[in-house]
Design an enzyme around this catalytic site. Structure first.
Site, PDB file in Angstrom:
ATOM      1  N   GLY A  69      -2.742  -8.218 -10.389  1.00  0.00           N
ATOM      2  CA  GLY A  69      -3.197  -8.170  -9.006  1.00  0.00           C
ATOM      3  C   GLY A  69      -4.524  -7.446  -8.861  1.00  0.00           C
ATOM      4  O   GLY A  69      -5.390  -7.864  -8.080  1.00  0.00           O
ATOM      5  N   ASN A 147       1.973  -2.121   0.250  1.00  0.00           N
ATOM      6  CA  ASN A 147       2.796  -1.638  -0.855  1.00  0.00           C
ATOM      7  C   ASN A 147       3.498  -0.315  -0.572  1.00  0.00           C
ATOM      8  O   ASN A 147       4.528  -0.032  -1.141  1.00  0.00           O
ATOM      9  CB  ASN A 147       1.955  -1.521  -2.136  1.00  0.00           C
ATOM     10  N   GLN A 175       2.708  -7.780  -3.002  1.00  0.00           N
ATOM     11  CA  GLN A 175       4.045  -7.292  -2.629  1.00  0.00           C
ATOM     12  C   GLN A 175       4.902  -8.384  -1.998  1.00  0.00           C
ATOM     13  O   GLN A 175       6.120  -8.236  -1.890  1.00  0.00           O
ATOM     14  CB  GLN A 175       3.927  -6.127  -1.635  1.00  0.00           C
ATOM     15  N   SER A 195       0.857 -10.886  -8.572  1.00  0.00           N
ATOM     16  CA  SER A 195       1.115 -10.137  -9.809  1.00  0.00           C
ATOM     17  C   SER A 195       2.553 -10.348 -10.274  1.00  0.00           C
ATOM     18  O   SER A 195       3.500 -10.121  -9.512  1.00  0.00           O
ATOM     19  CB  SER A 195       0.855  -8.652  -9.575  1.00  0.00           C
ATOM     20  N   ALA A 196       2.711 -10.735 -11.536  1.00  0.00           N
ATOM     21  CA  ALA A 196       4.038 -11.124 -12.049  1.00  0.00           C
ATOM     22  C   ALA A 196       5.013  -9.954 -12.146  1.00  0.00           C
ATOM     23  O   ALA A 196       6.211 -10.133 -11.952  1.00  0.00           O
ATOM     24  CB  ALA A 196       3.885 -11.790 -13.417  1.00  0.00           C
ATOM     25  N   HIS A 197       4.496  -8.750 -12.455  1.00  0.00           N
ATOM     26  CA  HIS A 197       5.449  -7.654 -12.677  1.00  0.00           C
ATOM     27  C   HIS A 197       6.059  -7.120 -11.384  1.00  0.00           C
ATOM     28  O   HIS A 197       6.932  -6.270 -11.409  1.00  0.00           O
ATOM     29  CB  HIS A 197       4.825  -6.530 -13.519  1.00  0.00           C
ATOM     30  N   THR A 233      -8.820 -16.423 -24.747  1.00  0.00           N
ATOM     31  CA  THR A 233      -7.522 -17.026 -25.055  1.00  0.00           C
ATOM     32  C   THR A 233      -6.466 -16.496 -24.102  1.00  0.00           C
ATOM     33  O   THR A 233      -6.376 -15.291 -23.875  1.00  0.00           O
ATOM     34  CB  THR A 233      -7.150 -16.724 -26.521  1.00  0.00           C
ATOM     35  N   CYS A 321      -0.257   4.097  -7.984  1.00  0.00           N
ATOM     36  CA  CYS A 321      -1.641   4.261  -8.400  1.00  0.00           C
ATOM     37  C   CYS A 321      -2.258   5.544  -7.875  1.00  0.00           C
ATOM     38  O   CYS A 321      -3.254   6.018  -8.399  1.00  0.00           O
ATOM     39  CB  CYS A 321      -2.475   3.075  -7.933  1.00  0.00           C
TER      40      CYS A 321
HETATM   41  C1  LIG Z   1       0.890  -3.562  -7.559  1.00  0.00           C
HETATM   42  C2  LIG Z   1      -0.131  -3.969  -6.574  1.00  0.00           C
HETATM   43  C3  LIG Z   1      -1.413  -4.365  -6.980  1.00  0.00           C
HETATM   44  C4  LIG Z   1      -1.862  -4.271  -8.415  1.00  0.00           C
HETATM   45  O1  LIG Z   1      -1.272  -5.248  -9.209  1.00  0.00           O
HETATM   46  P1  LIG Z   1      -1.366  -5.084 -10.810  1.00  0.00           P
HETATM   47  O2  LIG Z   1      -0.824  -6.367 -11.326  1.00  0.00           O
HETATM   48  O3  LIG Z   1      -0.509  -3.909 -11.152  1.00  0.00           O
HETATM   49  O4  LIG Z   1      -2.794  -4.877 -11.138  1.00  0.00           O
HETATM   50  C5  LIG Z   1      -2.302  -4.782  -6.022  1.00  0.00           C
HETATM   51  N1  LIG Z   1      -1.960  -4.851  -4.730  1.00  0.00           N
HETATM   52  C6  LIG Z   1      -0.738  -4.486  -4.301  1.00  0.00           C
HETATM   53  C7  LIG Z   1      -0.406  -4.603  -2.857  1.00  0.00           C
HETATM   54  C8  LIG Z   1       0.215  -4.031  -5.205  1.00  0.00           C
HETATM   55  O5  LIG Z   1       1.416  -3.671  -4.763  1.00  0.00           O
END
Ligand SMILES: *Cc1c(COP(=O)(O)O)cnc(C)c1O
Length: 378
Positions: A69, A147, A175, A195-197, A233, A321
């Site tokens: 993200g 977030n 989010q 963002s996948a995680h 890659t 963060c």
């Molecule tokens: C977690 C988050 C990000 C950052 O995503 P990453 O994949 O960890 O770099 C950005 N924006 C929001 C709102 C988030 O919650």
């Protein structure tokens, strides 16, 4: 252990892990190679691209894989100043640091920035956006779901307003995607960060939705990967995990949302019955199903978090963060809270691997930690 910090990151799902592993082992080919080992990897990526696209109402050709993200946010914002005309960008005061710190850098390089205020519930007023427009406004970047608070912004309304103005519209939907329905056409966005995680995929993988025909400068020069916009890659395994994870999340989204909402409500009600002064930050907004931000006036959120940690319970004080740097949350300050109020908050974010059995032990631990801190203060 009770992990209640799913807004920071999620555990990868069994399905996503199982699908990605072969791409680290037997199917390790380079997706750009022409023999069948490469073709297999290429097909894995193509399928993931279709899965991500389907989940947000986009075309496959509109999905560009990134490292996450933060990268997607940086890319869109930084791309705008590659034009040498004066640039004005509008964002909000409660964006993720990956947007805000990029904006500060752009300002240092001569871009004009407007940071829209939010109301006490964390919502941008579309009328403020209209008033902030300038002749050279090039981009509006407003997040879909916050977030720290879980509050949801009126993106559709902003999208409708910006339609036809020629101003690009980006939304950080990290989010939201995988947790609430997201359709890029309904939202009216040109760019959307994913963002996948945050939805049970692997860390270090994300995507940028870029509406077909919208300009974007290359991020990494080199090979032809990702429409020659992001050379290198591909992270095949991570990308495959993202595709699988989004498909799984969308499939169970409605019932998960209902389940998580009930857990959040029980958490609020139970804590409130013991600590009547608890505040739900952004409480009158439409919110994500699993996230709640609670303020405990007179008590440090950081202390609460550490006492909960001793009992094996993971919550956060603010966004991962910025947590730990001691500064009050910029989001809570933007809601108009005092510094001490802003430092009294914890975020609880439930996810797929929480059960309703987690709620009462968590509530009990929060209440006893609160009592302990209060008692120590005399
Ligand atoms: C977690 C988050 C990000 C950052 O995503 P990453 O994949 O960890 O770099 C950005 N924006 C929001 C709102 C988030 O919650």
């Amino acid at each position: 252990m009770i992990y209640a910090d799913n807004a920071a990151t999620t555990r990868i799902s069994d399905g996503a892990l199982k699908e990605m592993l072969p791409f680290l082992q037997a199917q390790y080919g380079n997706p750009s190679s022409q023999y069948s080992l490469g073709v297999q990897a290429r097909h894995g990526i193509a399928q993931a691209r279709r899965q991500i696209a389907a989940a947000i109402g986009a075309e496959s050709s509109e999905i560009i894989f990134t490292s996450g993200g933060s990268e997607a946010n940086n890319w869109v914002l930084q791309s705008v100043i590659h034009q040498n005309t004066p640039v004005h960008i509008i964002t909000s005061t409660i964006e993720h640091s990956a947007v805000l710190n990029t904006c500060r850098m752009l300002e240092a390089h001569g871009a004009e920035l407007t940071y829209l205020p939010v109301d006490a519930n964390g919502r941008v007023n579309p009328a403020d956006l209209k008033a902030a427009l300038r002749p050279h406004t090039k981009l509006v970047s407003i997040m879909l779901a916050n977030n720290e608070l879980g509050t949801i912004q009126p993106i559709e309304e902003i999208g409708r307003f910006l339609k036809g103005t020629g101003i690009l519209f980006h939304s950080d939907a990290v989010q939201a995607v995988g947790h609430i329905p997201v359709c890029v056409l309904d939202l009216g966005v040109d760019f959307l960060s994913i963002s996948a995680h945050k939805f049970y995929g692997a860390k270090g993988t994300g995507a940028l939705y870029k509406r077909n025909g919208v300009p974007l400068s290359p991020l990494i020069y080199g090979g032809e990967q990702e429409q020659a916009l992001r050379a290198g890659t591909e992270n095949t395994a991570g990308i495959v995990s993202a595709g699988c994870a989004i498909t799984e999340s969308v499939e169970i989204m409605d019932r998960e949302a209902e389940r998580l909402r009930a857990m959040v409500q029980e958490t609020i009600d139970s804590i409130r019955s013991v600590i009547p002064t608890v505040r739900v930050n952004g409480g009158d907004s439409v919110r994500l199903p699993g996230t709640v931000n609670l303020g405990f006036d007179g008590v440090s959120g950081e202390s609460l978090m550490h006492l909960l940690d001793l009992k094996g319970i993971c919550v956060s004080t603010s966004s991962a963060c910025t947590a730990g740097n001691g500064a009050p949350s910029h989001v809570l300050l933007a809601l108009g809270q005092t510094e001490s109020q802003a430092k009294s908050a914890i975020r609880i974010s439930y996810g797929r691997y929480n059960t309703s059995e987690d709620v009462q032990p968590l509530v009990k631990a929060v209440c006893s930690a609160y009592r302990k801190i209060k008692d120590n203060q005399g």
